[in-house]
Design a protein around this motif. Structure first.
Motif, PDB file in Angstrom:
ATOM      1  N   ALA A 294      67.777  64.507  54.727  1.00  0.00           N
ATOM      2  CA  ALA A 294      66.578  64.146  53.971  1.00  0.00           C
ATOM      3  C   ALA A 294      66.026  62.818  54.458  1.00  0.00           C
ATOM      4  CB  ALA A 294      66.907  64.078  52.483  1.00  0.00           C
ATOM      5  N   HIS A 295      66.912  61.911  54.802  1.00  0.00           N
ATOM      6  CA  HIS A 295      66.541  60.612  55.371  1.00  0.00           C
ATOM      7  C   HIS A 295      67.514  60.312  56.492  1.00  0.00           C
ATOM      8  CE1 HIS A 295      63.672  59.673  52.185  1.00  0.00           C
ATOM      9  NE2 HIS A 295      64.570  60.105  51.325  1.00  0.00           N
TER      10      HIS A 295
ATOM     11  N   SER B 173      61.110  64.870  63.111  1.00  0.00           N
ATOM     12  CA  SER B 173      61.682  65.060  61.781  1.00  0.00           C
ATOM     13  C   SER B 173      62.176  66.475  61.511  1.00  0.00           C
ATOM     14  CB  SER B 173      60.664  64.658  60.720  1.00  0.00           C
ATOM     15  OG  SER B 173      59.477  65.408  60.843  1.00  0.00           O
TER      16      SER B 173
ATOM     17  N   ASP C  69      55.964  62.071  61.332  1.00  0.00           N
ATOM     18  CA  ASP C  69      56.989  62.082  60.287  1.00  0.00           C
ATOM     19  C   ASP C  69      56.322  62.214  58.923  1.00  0.00           C
ATOM     20  OD1 ASP C  69      59.395  61.847  58.919  1.00  0.00           O
ATOM     21  OD2 ASP C  69      59.392  59.650  58.981  1.00  0.00           O
TER      22      ASP C  69
ATOM     23  N   GLU D 242      57.149  63.726  56.316  1.00  0.00           N
ATOM     24  CA  GLU D 242      58.065  63.701  55.176  1.00  0.00           C
ATOM     25  C   GLU D 242      58.705  62.330  54.969  1.00  0.00           C
ATOM     26  OE1 GLU D 242      60.874  66.710  56.116  1.00  0.00           O
ATOM     27  OE2 GLU D 242      59.457  68.367  55.922  1.00  0.00           O
ATOM     28  N   TRP D 243      58.341  61.348  55.800  1.00  0.00           N
ATOM     29  CA  TRP D 243      58.912  60.000  55.710  1.00  0.00           C
ATOM     30  C   TRP D 243      60.428  60.008  55.923  1.00  0.00           C
ATOM     31  CZ3 TRP D 243      56.300  56.668  51.344  1.00  0.00           C
ATOM     32  CH2 TRP D 243      54.905  56.695  51.507  1.00  0.00           C
ATOM     33  N   LYS D 244      60.897  60.907  56.738  1.00  0.00           N
ATOM     34  CA  LYS D 244      62.342  61.042  56.956  1.00  0.00           C
ATOM     35  C   LYS D 244      62.933  59.814  57.623  1.00  0.00           C
ATOM     36  CE  LYS D 244      64.066  65.054  57.804  1.00  0.00           C
ATOM     37  NZ  LYS D 244      64.566  66.349  58.355  1.00  0.00           N
TER      38      LYS D 244
END
Length: 420
Positions: free
Chosen positions: A35-36, A138, A403, A405-407
């Motif tokens: 997720a990150h 990502s 990116d 999703e800001w992963k």
């Protein structure tokens, strides 16, 4: 996760796990499933820039896989490879990079992502040698970008880990060359400041070491390519400084055993351009670092500001280094659009006192549009940094595209780049 800290020990990584994949497919799997996630280099960053709220991914177990293309004058290498390993391999095949940082122990991808640099009026930072990048984005997809074919390439090189995991880098190379290193002690500040441009242009790479106190610069380290002539052969004096009679460490009184050879003895670029030898750990890590880069036309004025702050700086300082760096076109490079100098500070490991002093230093250097080194300690946040980087809006848009999703985002990026 077992506690993991950076090289200096001042930052404990807050990620839930560290993954060390051994293949490219494993890298892609880790990125796709997290997720990150954020890439972790050699941990020679002094802030939280390489941290993550999720998973850290280290490329140290990927084979270097160093491939030289002599016709194209490039080398391709795994991103987790250290510059020391790459430099030795290149030199054996008769090739060289244009420059090295002070430490050869740092990873190629990590140094590039933060615009880490060596020295020299005509030498751009290490990222300026990048011809192409391979990233895992990502979704776990593989993306290859190049200087020749990718419109936003200049925004992707100094990427701060915000765009993906850089798994492979292609760099410009040139024929191998030899370097001699000469050191001079106690240069009068008056002479240095009166003719600073001459001092900085005196060799392929010039470093001035100081504690900012007194009337003299402690040491000048001059790295000269022997194919340009031995300009310092038998020279007893340099702008009022005297030639060292033994090898020096930047810190007075410390053994020079782990430093690269000096006293004008020629040697391969791979064993001279860095300050410290690959086979030695340069110190115990008991230090902190900051650095500010600013346009060359403000060099003398900025140095005078630092000397004026000596009463506050010197008690916390181990040593400072002044270097020059050429201009480049990389969006988040501190030398984007301007040649200039770097004012580097190696601090004693007194984190609270150093952090309290940084706002004062940055305020005094603000009139010179000083940009902090991304991998060091600094106080400024996005609102202050944004006016210093005209391409920052474009970088934010690029990151949003690659990116969504800001992963790869983390606290450091939110604080200093995205302004969240």
């Amino acid at each position: 996760m077992t506690e993991v800290r950076n090289w200096a020990g001042n930052h404990r990584y807050g990620a839930t796990a560290i993954r060390r994949p051994a293949t490219l497919d494993q890298v892609r799997e880790v990125v796709a499933s997290a997720a990150h996630v954020h890439a972790l280099g050699s941990r020679h960053s002094f802030n939280d820039g390489a941290d993550s709220a999720g998973v850290l991914i280290s490329l140290e177990n990927l084979a270097p896989d160093i491939v030289v293309d002599s016709r194209a004058a490039t080398v391709s290498v795994s991103g987790g490879t250290t510059y020391g390993v790459l430099a030795e391999a290149l030199n054996r095949q008769g090739f060289a990079l244009h420059n090295l940082a002070s430490l050869p122990h740092i990873s190629v991808a990590g140094a590039i992502a933060t615009a880490t640099h060596g020295s020299g009026n005509r030498n751009g930072n290490l990222a300026t040698a990048v011809r192409a990048l391979q990233l895992v984005t990502s979704g776990g997809d593989l993306l290859t970008v190049s200087r020749a074919d990718t419109p936003d390439f200049a925004g992707m090189v100094v990427g701060l880990g915000a765009l993906g995991v850089v798994t492979r880098v292609t760099l410009d190379i040139q024929p191998a060359f030899e370097v001699r290193q000469d050191v001079f002690d106690n240069l009068p500040w008056a002479r240095v400041l009166e003719r600073f441009d001459e001092v900085s242009a005196s060799a392929y790479s010039v470093s001035l070491f100081t504690d900012w106190r007194g009337d003299t610069v402690g040491q000048a380290w001059l790295k000269s390519r022997t194919d340009a002539g031995a300009r310092f052969e038998g020279r007893p004096e340099f702008f009022g400084g005297t030639a060292a009679t033994s090898d020096r460490h930047p810190l007075p009184g410390v053994s020079a055993e782990n430093c690269t050879k000096q006293l004008g003895v020629p040697g391969p670029w791979s064993d001279r351009l860095a300050h410290f030898r690959m086979g030695f750990t340069p110190s115990s890590g008991d230090e902190l670092q900051s650095e500010y880069l600013l346009p060359g036309e403000h060099a003398v004025a900025a140095i005078e500001v630092m000397r004026d702050l000596a009463g506050q700086i010197s008690p916390l300082l181990q040593v400072s280094e002044i270097r020059t760096v050429a201009a480049d076109d990389l969006w988040l490079s501190p030398n984007y659009g301007r040649a200039g100098i770097g004012l580097h500070l190696t601090w004693k490991p007194e984190a609270e006192a150093v952090q309290n002093l940084l706002p004062l230093i940055e305020a005094r250097l603000a009139p010179f549009a000083a940009r902090p080194h991304w991998g060091k300690l600094f106080h400024a946040e996005a609102a202050t940094l944004a006016p210093l980087y005209e391409k920052l809006p474009d970088f934010r848009a690029l990151a949003a595209r690659l990116d969504p999703e800001w992963k790869f985002r983390n606290d450091f990026l939110d604080r200093t780049v995205f302004g969240v």
